[in-house]
Write a protein that holds these residues in place. Structure first.
Motif: not given
Lengths: 379, 118
Positions: A111, A114-115, A180, A212, A238
């Motif tokens: 979670t 992904v950043a 990512g 993300s 997204h």
């Protein structure tokens, strides 16, 4: 097993297998900090430890408003109402959530991580990557035959990412590489990423691109600057990310350079796929002289080497057949059901199954709901 | 098959074309590399006047480096409406060979150029 063309599936329980091709853990930096190698990343690890707010001080995430404000996720948008923290054993909790929706297997994504493209410091990106991968493997993948993992790689250091791929490639339960999809400093089509693609192709692992919202400030800074609502960040980040990635990957011939590589696009639903395939083809036919390395239409490369996870399917205002039509246009053989648990835009299996039952033949539905993922990830 | 005179060789210099009507169909005859290539003046995309567009070579890119190289053999005609490109020798779209435009055999006899059709 049903015959091709048959329409006998009535309910989700008629399926032999359901795979969620995009499941999430809800990691916090402090979860995997102990797994960061003390010898290799001693210095940067201490700096990460000192941060009171790694979301902004190690990562550099901004949102238009507090994410999910006035909901349970406001305090923990890794999972509604702290679902990942409910049990003492996080693995057990994750499995209970799959059981709740009769999902047999899940392919895990992060979670927070992904950043990862928003991390400015290269050493920090590498340290976080190493720690997260070790934590994910030890805490979730190694102890389960239902949860599978993807190796996260940092765009800030593709050589390090390639080493991570080679470190984990032969371990049971590791089935993909996660790049990512939003906010990379250098686009995923650039030669900069060659070490990652070469290692993934060599390992026989699909490469996944999970978009993300936290990285929107990096991916689409102009749009983010003018967003007044968190919801605008969420809606836009997204599909914009994935449209750009697919455009870049296909038009610049990455599937040609890596013909044995499989590409998995995640978290943008299915409605944009037929539109984008048609648009890519249309401009390839007019402007394809700029793409001499392509020897077939962009949509054919997508059909042959790309897969898309379906969540969030999208709201159809009760016109359920629209979902089936979109799936047909996108290419049912290239779609893989995803739940996205525990995020609050998750899709139950029925969210995809109900609109397509009766409209698509059984073999395509079985493929979308799980059998295609079994093949793509070699489960 | 009938033979239809379209031009004298002296009327059609190298890398030039002539567009004529043959049995109700507009057909272009291109003179390239000492040969004559006849193509229907009709783009299968949106019915544009394909053969009124420019004739050129094309970019190619081969592994392992995929560096762009210009193949200067003039066999690609570009439709002036939407830039669809077709090979004048095969009739195939250079980006997707499932799209083709009709081509016709040609003959030269006594300095006269003929198209064979119907």
């Amino acid at each position: 097993m049903s015959l091709s063309g048959e329409h006998s599936l009535k309910q989700v329980s008629d399926l032999d297998v359901i795979v969620s091709a995009d499941e999430h853990v809800s990691e916090a930096v402090e979860d995997f900090l102990p797994y960061i190698d003390e010898d290799r990343y001693n210095g940067i690890k201490r700096i990460i430890e000192q941060s009171g707010d790694p979301w902004r001080e190690v990562f550099s995430v901004t949102t238009a408003l507090p994410p999910f404000s006035n909901t349970a996720m406001a305090s923990n948008y890794g999972g509604a109402d702290g679902v990942m923290q409910e049990g003492e054993d996080k693995l057990e909790t994750k499995l209970l959530r799959l059981d709740e929706f009769d999902i047999d297997y899940g392919i895990l994504n992060p979670t927070l991580m992904v950043a990862l493209p928003t991390v400015n410091n290269r050493q920090a990106a590498a340290a976080l990557t190493q720690g997260y991968n070790a934590w994910l493997y030890e805490e979730f993948v190694a102890g389960s035959d239902r949860l599978y993992g993807a190796i996260v790689v940092p765009g800030q250091d593709p050589e390090m990412g390639a080493r991570e791929i080679r470190k984990y490639a032969d371990k049971d339960g590791i089935v993909a590489v996660q790049l990512g999809a939003t906010g990379h400093k250098i686009p995923v089509s650039h030669d900069w990423w060659a070490p990652v693609y070469e290692a993934a192709e060599e390992a026989g692992l699909p490469v996944k691109y999970h978009s993300s919202f936290p990285a929107i400030g990096h991916g689409f800074p102009l749009q983010h600057r003018w967003h007044e609502l968190f919801a605008q960040d969420k809606v836009l980040s997204h599909p914009f990310s994935q449209m750009w990635n697919v455009l870049k990957l296909v038009y610049e011939g990455i599937p040609v350079k890596y013909p044995d590589l499989t590409f998995v696009i995640q978290e943008s639903g299915i409605g944009w796929i037929p539109y984008w395939k048609m648009r890519l083809d249309r401009y390839h036919l007019g402007l394809g002289s700029e793409m001499p390395m392509l020897d077939k239409l962009p949509s054919k490369y997508i059909d042959d080497q790309f897969y898309f996870t379906t969540q969030p399917v999208g709201h159809t205002d009760r016109e359920m057949e629209h979902v089936a039509e979109l799936a047909k246009m996108a290419g049912p053989q290239n779609l893989m059901y995803a739940a996205d648990i525990p995020h609050t835009d998750f899709d139950t299996p029925e969210e995809l199954f109900n609109p397509i039952r009766g409209s698509l033949p059984d073999d395509q539905i079985r493929g979308m709901m799980g059998e295609t993922a079994m093949e793509v990830f070699d489960l | 098959m009938a033979r239809h005179r379209v031009a004298s060789t002296e009327d059609l210099d190298e890398n030039e074309r002539i567009i004529v009507e043959v049995q109700g169909a507009e057909i272009a005859v291109f003179h390239t590399d000492g040969d004559y290539h006849a193509v229907l003046n009709y783009c299968v995309h949106q019915s544009g006047p394909l053969c009124e567009g420019p004739l050129s070579g094309k970019l190619v890119a081969d592994p392992p480096d995929f560096t762009w190289d210009y193949d200067d053999e003039p066999r690609v005609v570009t439709c002036p409406w939407h830039n669809w490109k077709f090979d004048i020798q095969t009739g195939e779209n250079v980006r997707d060979s499932t799209y083709t435009v009709p081509t016709f055999e040609t003959e030269v006899e006594d300095d006269e150029v003929y198209v064979i059709r119907g």
